[in-house]
Design a protein around this motif. Structure first.
Motif, PDB file in Angstrom:
ATOM      1  N   GLU A   1      -3.773   2.392   4.199  1.00  0.00           N
ATOM      2  CA  GLU A   1      -4.258   1.018   4.129  1.00  0.00           C
ATOM      3  C   GLU A   1      -5.636   0.885   3.483  1.00  0.00           C
ATOM      4  O   GLU A   1      -6.180  -0.220   3.430  1.00  0.00           O
ATOM      5  CB  GLU A   1      -4.265   0.411   5.529  1.00  0.00           C
ATOM      6  CG  GLU A   1      -2.882   0.079   6.045  1.00  0.00           C
ATOM      7  CD  GLU A   1      -2.180  -0.970   5.194  1.00  0.00           C
ATOM      8  OE1 GLU A   1      -2.736  -2.066   5.018  1.00  0.00           O
ATOM      9  OE2 GLU A   1      -1.083  -0.671   4.690  1.00  0.00           O
TER      10      GLU A   1
ATOM     11  N   ARG B   1      -5.644  -1.807   0.567  1.00  0.00           N
ATOM     12  CA  ARG B   1      -5.225  -3.196   0.820  1.00  0.00           C
ATOM     13  C   ARG B   1      -6.220  -4.206   0.247  1.00  0.00           C
ATOM     14  O   ARG B   1      -7.327  -4.366   0.744  1.00  0.00           O
ATOM     15  CB  ARG B   1      -5.080  -3.408   2.333  1.00  0.00           C
ATOM     16  CG  ARG B   1      -4.545  -4.769   2.740  1.00  0.00           C
ATOM     17  CD  ARG B   1      -3.109  -4.981   2.326  1.00  0.00           C
ATOM     18  NE  ARG B   1      -2.189  -4.101   3.050  1.00  0.00           N
ATOM     19  CZ  ARG B   1      -0.881  -4.071   2.840  1.00  0.00           C
ATOM     20  NH1 ARG B   1      -0.328  -4.851   1.910  1.00  0.00           N
ATOM     21  NH2 ARG B   1      -0.109  -3.237   3.521  1.00  0.00           N
TER      22      ARG B   1
ATOM     23  N   MET C   1       2.624  -4.851   6.970  1.00  0.00           N
ATOM     24  CA  MET C   1       2.370  -3.429   6.770  1.00  0.00           C
ATOM     25  C   MET C   1       3.568  -2.589   7.233  1.00  0.00           C
ATOM     26  O   MET C   1       3.993  -1.649   6.554  1.00  0.00           O
ATOM     27  CB  MET C   1       1.107  -3.048   7.541  1.00  0.00           C
ATOM     28  CG  MET C   1       0.722  -1.604   7.542  1.00  0.00           C
ATOM     29  SD  MET C   1      -0.881  -1.355   8.376  1.00  0.00           S
ATOM     30  CE  MET C   1      -0.469  -1.796  10.080  1.00  0.00           C
TER      31      MET C   1
ATOM     32  N   PHE D   1      -6.661  -2.610   6.684  1.00  0.00           N
ATOM     33  CA  PHE D   1      -5.458  -3.432   6.824  1.00  0.00           C
ATOM     34  C   PHE D   1      -5.707  -4.817   7.401  1.00  0.00           C
ATOM     35  O   PHE D   1      -4.863  -5.700   7.288  1.00  0.00           O
ATOM     36  CB  PHE D   1      -4.468  -2.704   7.739  1.00  0.00           C
ATOM     37  CG  PHE D   1      -4.782  -2.847   9.205  1.00  0.00           C
ATOM     38  CD1 PHE D   1      -4.017  -3.676  10.019  1.00  0.00           C
ATOM     39  CD2 PHE D   1      -5.854  -2.177   9.782  1.00  0.00           C
ATOM     40  CE1 PHE D   1      -4.319  -3.830  11.371  1.00  0.00           C
ATOM     41  CE2 PHE D   1      -6.150  -2.310  11.125  1.00  0.00           C
ATOM     42  CZ  PHE D   1      -5.380  -3.138  11.923  1.00  0.00           C
TER      43      PHE D   1
ATOM     44  N   THR E   1       0.841  -1.191   0.000  1.00  0.00           N
ATOM     45  CA  THR E   1       0.000   0.000   0.000  1.00  0.00           C
ATOM     46  C   THR E   1       0.880   1.246   0.000  1.00  0.00           C
ATOM     47  O   THR E   1       2.035   1.209   0.422  1.00  0.00           O
ATOM     48  CB  THR E   1      -0.920   0.002   1.232  1.00  0.00           C
ATOM     49  OG1 THR E   1      -0.113  -0.164   2.411  1.00  0.00           O
ATOM     50  CG2 THR E   1      -1.946  -1.106   1.149  1.00  0.00           C
TER      51      THR E   1
END
Length: 390
Positions: A61, A64, A203, A70, A39
């Motif tokens: 996010e 995603r 992430m 997320f 992302t």
């Protein structure tokens, strides 16, 4: 609108559960999923100038896997690890598109959610050819219910708060021999919540890789939102191991209506403190009253500050990100996503920059963990000024 406390329990002690090595394994799993791309990490230079810092970097996010949040990172990794254990194979051998062929019949995964975690579990179960049953607390947004049902899962809204909904999901899963995929832990239930938090480290690993490609240097400050602390603990554990716990300062932010981490961090002995009641907040994904015992030690040992904020702080963060200064890019951030920017701005507004070490050399990393997952309320807040600062 914001309460700030120093963390007197900081030790810098890292956790083997949430390390760069574990993050590498989780990211390898996610990279095999069709449609995986990191992302965006967005720089907001005009906002950084207004806040008197070197850089404000926001991990967006909302991009995603097309799920607007997320949490699929944790749910998918936990399902993958559960199926690998069930089949007695390595996680590296799990492929979402083919794993169902290795089972005699689909398995059923159950979870409780405020919205985004259940969406991630429902999506991962569908991608793996499995079944999902999702429980949501009273007052849950119909948009979240519809999104989960649209992914093929059964969705049941209860008449109790989030923490009691978790207990109901657990009891029902045990009675029906389903696999519970919950992002908080309790005695005897630690393995799966650990996997979920490890999944979130993808992430953070992306963010550090992306930051390294910019000219600002590594983050000096990280602001992380918490509900039970599953995401924040995993991300902070990774960052502490990857960068060194003493190289940056972390601010933990949560809604005042459910500030169990703030209360735990300001307790006499650093013990977990639960918050009960309805836990009403626009930040539904953070409206959790019981800390995750798997990740609380990381938050206790590696964060520098705890902040508890009113809903208007998050709403202000949503408006700032959605209506940027100058040529800064626009970010669509939901209630639980924008608390980090809202808290950063409120610290500056209250003149607390120096107290948390923010200055002209600071590089601040934020995670906007969701987009407009409740579109109607997003418009009411951003267009109509709902939850304005008093």
């Amino acid at each position: 609108m914001l309460k700030l406390a120093n963390n007197k329990f900081y030790s810098g002690k890292t956790s083997a559960l949430f390390s760069a090595e574990q993050a590498f394994q989780a990211r390898q799993f996610h990279q095999k999923i069709e449609g995986y791309v990191p992302t965006p990490l967005v720089s907001l230079p005009a906002l950084a100038q207004q806040l008197s810092v070197k850089a404000v970097l926001v991990k967006d996010e909302s991009k995603r896997f097309g799920l607007n949040a997320f949490k699929v990172l944790g749910g998918s990794y936990a399902l993958g690890r559960q199926l690998a254990k069930h089949l007695n194979v390595d996680i590296a051998d799990i492929d979402l598109k083919t794993v169902s062929s290795k089972l005699e019949a689909p398995l059923t995964f159950a979870t409780a959610t405020a919205g985004n975690h259940g969406t991630g579990v429902a999506w991962a179960a569908r991608e793996m050819g499995q079944n999902a049953v999702v429980y949501m607390p009273k007052g849950s947004a119909q948009a979240s219910v519809d999104r989960i049902k649209g992914l093929g899962a059964e969705c049941i809204v209860t008449d109790v708060n989030y923490d009691d909904t978790v207990r109901l999901a657990n009891e029902t899963a045990q009675a029906n021999d389903w696999m519970l995929v919950q992002d908080t832990a309790w005695e005897g239930y630690e393995e799966i919540p650990t996997w979920i938090s490890q999944g979130y480290m993808t992430m953070a690993d992306e963010a550090i890789e992306q930051t390294a490609a910019l000219e600002f240097g590594m983050p000096t400050h990280v602001v992380l939102q918490v509900g039970v602390g599953a995401m924040a603990g995993g991300v902070l554990g990774y960052l502490a191991d990857k960068l060194g716990a003493d190289t940056f300062d972390t601010i933990i932010a949560e809604p005042a209506a459910a500030d169990c981490i703030y209360r735990s961090g300001t307790s006499a002995e650093g013990d977990m403190v639960n918050v009960s009641g309805d836990l009403n907040s626009i930040m539904a994904g953070l409206a959790c009253g019981e800390p995750n015992p798997v990740t609380w030690p990381v938050l206790r040992d590696c964060s520098r500050y705890f902040v508890s904020v009113e809903d208007s702080v998050s709403a202000n963060g949503m408006r700032i990100l959605g209506n940027p200064l100058s040529d800064d890019p626009k970010i669509i951030s939901g209630e639980s996503g924008a608390i980090t920017l809202g808290a950063l701005r409120e610290l500056h507004t209250q003149g607390l920059d120096e107290q948390v070490g923010l200055n002209a050399e600071s590089v601040v990393l934020l995670f906007s963990t969701e987009g407009d997952t409740n579109p109607a309320r997003y418009r009411r807040i951003v267009w109509e000024g709902e939850y304005a600062a008093s």
